[in-house]
Design an enzyme around this catalytic site. Structure first.
Site, PDB file in Angstrom:
ATOM      1  N   GLU A 188      -3.421   7.773  -4.260  1.00  0.00           N
ATOM      2  CA  GLU A 188      -3.395   6.473  -3.371  1.00  0.00           C
ATOM      3  C   GLU A 188      -2.981   4.758  -4.199  1.00  0.00           C
ATOM      4  OE1 GLU A 188      -5.817   4.940  -0.024  1.00  0.00           O
ATOM      5  OE2 GLU A 188      -6.898   3.925  -1.845  1.00  0.00           O
ATOM      6  N   TYR A 207       1.247  -1.331  -0.292  1.00  0.00           N
ATOM      7  CA  TYR A 207      -0.024   0.069   0.043  1.00  0.00           C
ATOM      8  C   TYR A 207       1.333   1.135   0.036  1.00  0.00           C
ATOM      9  CZ  TYR A 207      -3.579   3.397   1.972  1.00  0.00           C
ATOM     10  OH  TYR A 207      -4.048   4.640   1.900  1.00  0.00           O
TER      11      TYR A 207
END
Lengths: 288, 373
Positions: free
Chosen positions: B186, B99
Site C-alpha cells: 500500500e 491512494y
C-alpha cells in the site's frame, strides 16, 4: 439425503502415512466412512489401518474407484496435492491443511476454474454427515442424524454448536466446515444452496466470524433464494480491528469486516440471530 | 507480518519506486541532526501497528522545533508499543495526493489494484463512506499481472495531471506484491510532486506469514522486528499459538479461534472485559497449555483466568496436566470449562485443585465476570 458426503462416498486420504493422516483415518473408519485408499508418494504397497496406500491419486482413483479426497499434506505441498486430486477424477476435494500461502491458493483457484471440481477448505475441519460419513476431523460422538444443516467458518466453535443442538435433541443432516482462511473454495452461499435443495434438510445454522464479507453475501443470498429457516451466529463483536484473531482470515480490515455489520446484514435478511451455541439450539428448537 | 515503513521503503527503492530522502534514527539527538540536514522534515514513529498518524506519531518539524518534537515522539507508546525508532524524511512539494494499493480480493480470489483520488485518508473509513470513489482492477496472475489498458483507465480516473510514471509504479508495486508473498502493498499517500514525479510518501507492506518459509529476506526482517512487537505475542507465536493483548482484566485461554472469539463475546455480553485473545490451536499438549497460562497471567492487568477447552484433537487430560502444574504459582482465581475427548481423566487430574469448574462457555464467562466485579 444429505449434502456432499454420505454412504456412497469413497474416500482417498492424501498424506495417509503422516501422524495426523493415519490418526484421523482410524477415526474416519470408526465413523463408518468408506476410506478406500491412501496416497503418499513413495509408499505404494503399504497399508494404514488396513487401507491400501498408492503413490499417486490417479492410481488410487483408478484402482479403488474413489470419488472424494481429503488432504492432510504439509502446507508447502498442499496446493500441489489439491491440483493432483482435481486432475484425478474425484469430484470433491476437502483440504484440512492449515497454513498454505495465499499466493499458492490464488494459483489453485485459477486452475480449478471450469473443472467442476469442488474444493472445501483449506484450513477447515471437513464435512460430517452423521451416521454415514466423516470426511474430516470433527469429533463424531457429538453428532446425531437429523434435519438441520450446519455451515461454519470455525472448528471448535462448530463442535460447540453441534453439541448444543444434539443435547436439545436436534439432529443434523450434514455439517460443513468451510474453513478460516481468507481464500476458500466452497462458500456459505454454496453450502446454503445445497441445503436448500436437500429434501432432508429442514433448517440451517450459519456460524460466521469477523473478516471479509462472506456473511453479508450469504445474507443477500438468503433473502433472495432460501425458503428454509436459518439461525445465524457471528462471533468477534469484541475483537480489536487490524489484528489477526487466530484464523488467517479473521481480521477486521477494509470495509465490512466487523461482527456488528455481519449480524445486522443477517438479521436484515430474516435470519434468526443467536448469541451463543446454546442460544442457537434454543432458537432452532422454536423454529422447527 | 507487518514491515516497518522504513523497511518497506527500502524495498520500494530496490524495485524502482521513488521515496522521499529519509534517515532512520534511534535517539532524539539523531533525529534533531537529521531534521537540520533536511531543513524541514517529517518525524515519523516507526511502530508495527496501524493508525500511528491518528495517534500523533507523525509530526512536521523545523530545526527550531525538532528537539521538542523528537523527544515527544520518542516518549510515545502507540497501541501498547513504545516508539524506539523514527524515520526523519525531507518535505516534499505536493501537487496531488492519491491512494494506491494491491491486496487480496476474497470474492474473486485474486489480487486487486485499488486506487483513489483521495490520498492520505483512513482508507477503511473511506471505503465505508464513499465506496464509489475507490477504483478496483482485478489482476489475473496468469496474464502477467496488470494490463496496460487497466493502468491507463486508473490513471485517467485518478485525474493524474502527469501520468508518465504511473504504469511503471503500479507494475513495480505488483512485482513487489508477487515476489515477496505480500498480502498488502500500500502507498497512502502516493504524491505527484510539483516537478512531476510520483513519490511514495508512505509505504506499507504486509507479508503472508504462511509464506515466510520461502522468503529468506523477509524471515530476516521478521527476526529483526521481534524486539518491536508485544513480547507476549511473540512468545505465543513461537509455540504455534496465537495471542493478542486487549484492554480488560479477564485472561482467556481457549482452543480454536472461533471458540476463542465466542468466549470473548460472552465475557463482554456478561459485562466484563477480556484481557487477551489466546488460541492454543488444535493438538496442544500439557507444555503448550502451561506456557499459555504463564503468558496470559504475566499481563499484570489479568485479575481472573478463564480456561475454555473443547477437546477434540486436544486431549482434556493433557490440558488438565498443563494447568495443574502451573496452579501453584498463581495468585489469581481460575475458572475452567473442560469438555470433550478424555474429559473424565481431565476432571480427575483437577480434583481438589483450587479452580472453579463451569459447565458451559456461557457459565464460565458469567463466573469470571462476577469474580472481577
Amino acid at each position: 439425503m444429505s449434502i456432499l458426503v454420505d454412504k456412497h462416498t469413497r474416500l482417498v486420504v492424501q498424506g495417509i502415512t503422516g501422524h495426523v493422516g493415519s490418526f484421523e483415518t482410524r477415526l474416519m473408519l470408526q465413523a463408518v466412512t468408506s476410506v478406500v485408499a491412501g496416497v503418499t508418494p513413495g509408499r505404494a504397497g503399504q497399508n494404514v489401518e488396513g487401507v491400501p496406500v498408492f503413490d499417486t491419486m490417479q492410481e488410487a482413483v483408478d484402482t479403488r474407484g474413489a470419488n472424494t479426497s481429503i488432504i492432510f499434506v504439509p502446507p508447502a505441498h498442499a496446493a500441489g496435492a489439491i491440483l493432483e486430486a482435481a486432475g484425478s477424477g474425484v469430484g470433491l476435494v476437502v483440504c484440512v491443511t492449515e497454513g498454505i500461502p495465499v499466493k499458492d491458493m490464488v494459483q489453485v483457484f485459477g486452475s480449478l476454474e471450469g473443472t467442476g471440481v469442488r474444493l472445501v477448505g483449506p484450513n477447515c475441519p471437513g464435512i460430517t454427515t452423521p451416521g454415514q460419513a466423516r470426511v474430516g476431523i470433527m469429533p463424531d460422538p457429538i453428532f446425531v442424524p437429523g434435519s438441520v444443516g450446519v455451515v461454519s467458518r470455525s472448528g471448535t466453535l462448530t463442535y460447540e454448536v453441534v453439541d448444543a443442538l444434539s443435547r436439545q435433541g436436534i439432529g443434523q443432516s450434514t455439517c460443513v466446515g468451510i474453513g478460516g482462511d481468507p481464500l476458500i473454495g466452497t462458500t456459505f452461499i454454496d453450502a446454503l444452496e445445497l441445503f436448500e435443495q436437500d429434501p432432508q434438510t429442514r433448517a440451517m445454522v450459519l456460524v460466521g466470524e469477523i473478516g471479509g464479507t462472506a456473511e453479508q453475501e450469504a445474507a443477500e443470498y438468503i433473502k433472495e433464494y432460501v425458503s428454509k429457516p436459518v439461525v445465524g451466529y457471528v462471533v468477534g463483536i469484541s475483537a480489536p480491528p487490524g489484528k489477526t484473531m487466530g484464523h488467517a482470515g479473521a481480521i477486521i480490515s477494509g470495509g465490512g469486516g466487523t461482527a456488528k455489520e455481519k449480524i445486522e446484514a443477517l438479521a436484515g435478511a430474516g435470519v434468526t440471530v443467536a448469541e451463543s451455541p446454546e442460544d442457537v439450539a434454543g432458537k432452532m428448537k422454536e423454529l422447527i | 507480518m507487518r514491515l516497518h515503513e522504513y523497511q518497506s521503503k527500502e524495498i520500494f527503492r530496490q524495485y524502482g519506486i521513488s521515496t522521499p530522502g529519509g534517515i532512520v534514527c534511534t535517539t532524539p539527538d539523531e533525529a534533531v541532526r537529521a531534521v537540520e540536514q533536511f531543513g524541514s522534515a517529517a518525524i515519523k514513529a516507526q511502530v508495527l501497528v496501524g493508525g500511528r498518524g491518528k495517534a500523533g506519531g507523525i509530526i512536521l518539524a523545523t530545526p527550531d522545533s525538532a528537539a521538542k518534537t523528537a523527544s515527544r515522539i520518542f516518549g510515545m507508546t502507540i497501541k501498547g508499543l513504545p516508539v524506539t525508532k523514527v524515520l526523519v524524511e525531507e518535505r516534499v512539494d505536493i501537487l496531488q495526493e492519491f491512494y494506491v494499493a494491491i491486496t487480496l480480493d476474497r470474492r474473486s480470489r485474486r489480487p486487486i489494484l485499488m486506487a483513489s483520488a483521495s490520498g492520505g485518508v483512513d482508507i477503511e473509513d473511506f471505503a465505508r463512506s464513499s465506496p464509489e470513489q475507490i477504483m478496483m482492477e482485478s489482476i489475473d496472475p496468469g496474464q502477467d499481472g496488470l494490463q496496460s489498458h487497466q493502468l491507463m483507465h486508473v490513471a485517467e480516473q485518478l485525474e493524474l495531471q502527469d501520468f508518465t510514471d504511473f504504469p511503471e509504479l503500479a507494475r513495480n508495486l505488483y512485482t513487489i506484491y508477487d515476489d515477496l508473498d505480500c498480502t498488502l502493498a500500500e502507498i497512502n499517500p502516493m504524491v505527484l510532486t510539483r516537478t512531476g514525479k510520483l513519490v511514495a510518501l508512505d509505504a506499507k507492506l504486509n507479508i503472508d506469514d504462511n509464506a515466510l518459509f520461502r522468503q529468506d529476506a523477509m524471515q530476516q526482517l521478521y527476526r529483526q522486528n521481534l524486539a518491536d512487537l508485544d513480547p507476549l505475542e511473540v512468545q505465543a507465536k513461537e509455540l504455534g499459538m496465537s495471542y493478542v493483548a486487549m484492554e480488560g482484566s479477564i485472561g482467556c485461554i481457549v482452543n480454536g479461534a472461533g471458540l476463542a472469539l465466542a468466549t470473548l463475546d460472552m465475557i463482554t455480553r456478561a459485562g466484563g472485559a477480556p484481557a487477551n485473545f489466546m488460541d492454543v490451536r488444535g493438538g496442544a499438549d500439557a507444555m503448550h497449555v502451561g506456557r499459555a497460562v504463564e503468558i496470559t497471567t504475566s499481563n499484570p492487568a489479568t485479575k481472573v483466568l478463564l480456561i475454555n477447552m473443547f477437546g477434540g484433537l486436544t486431549l482434556c487430560d493433557e490440558i488438565a496436566r498443563g494447568i495443574s502444574e502451573k496452579l501453584q504459582g498463581l495468585n489469581i482465581p481460575v475458572v475452567i470449562r473442560l469438555t470433550g475427548t478424555n474429559q473424565e481423566q481431565g476432571w480427575e487430574i483437577l480434583r481438589g485443585a483450587k479452580v472453579t469448574v463451569a459447565q458451559s462457555t456461557d457459565e464460565a464467562a458469567r463466573i469470571a465476570v462476577e469474580m472481577v466485579s
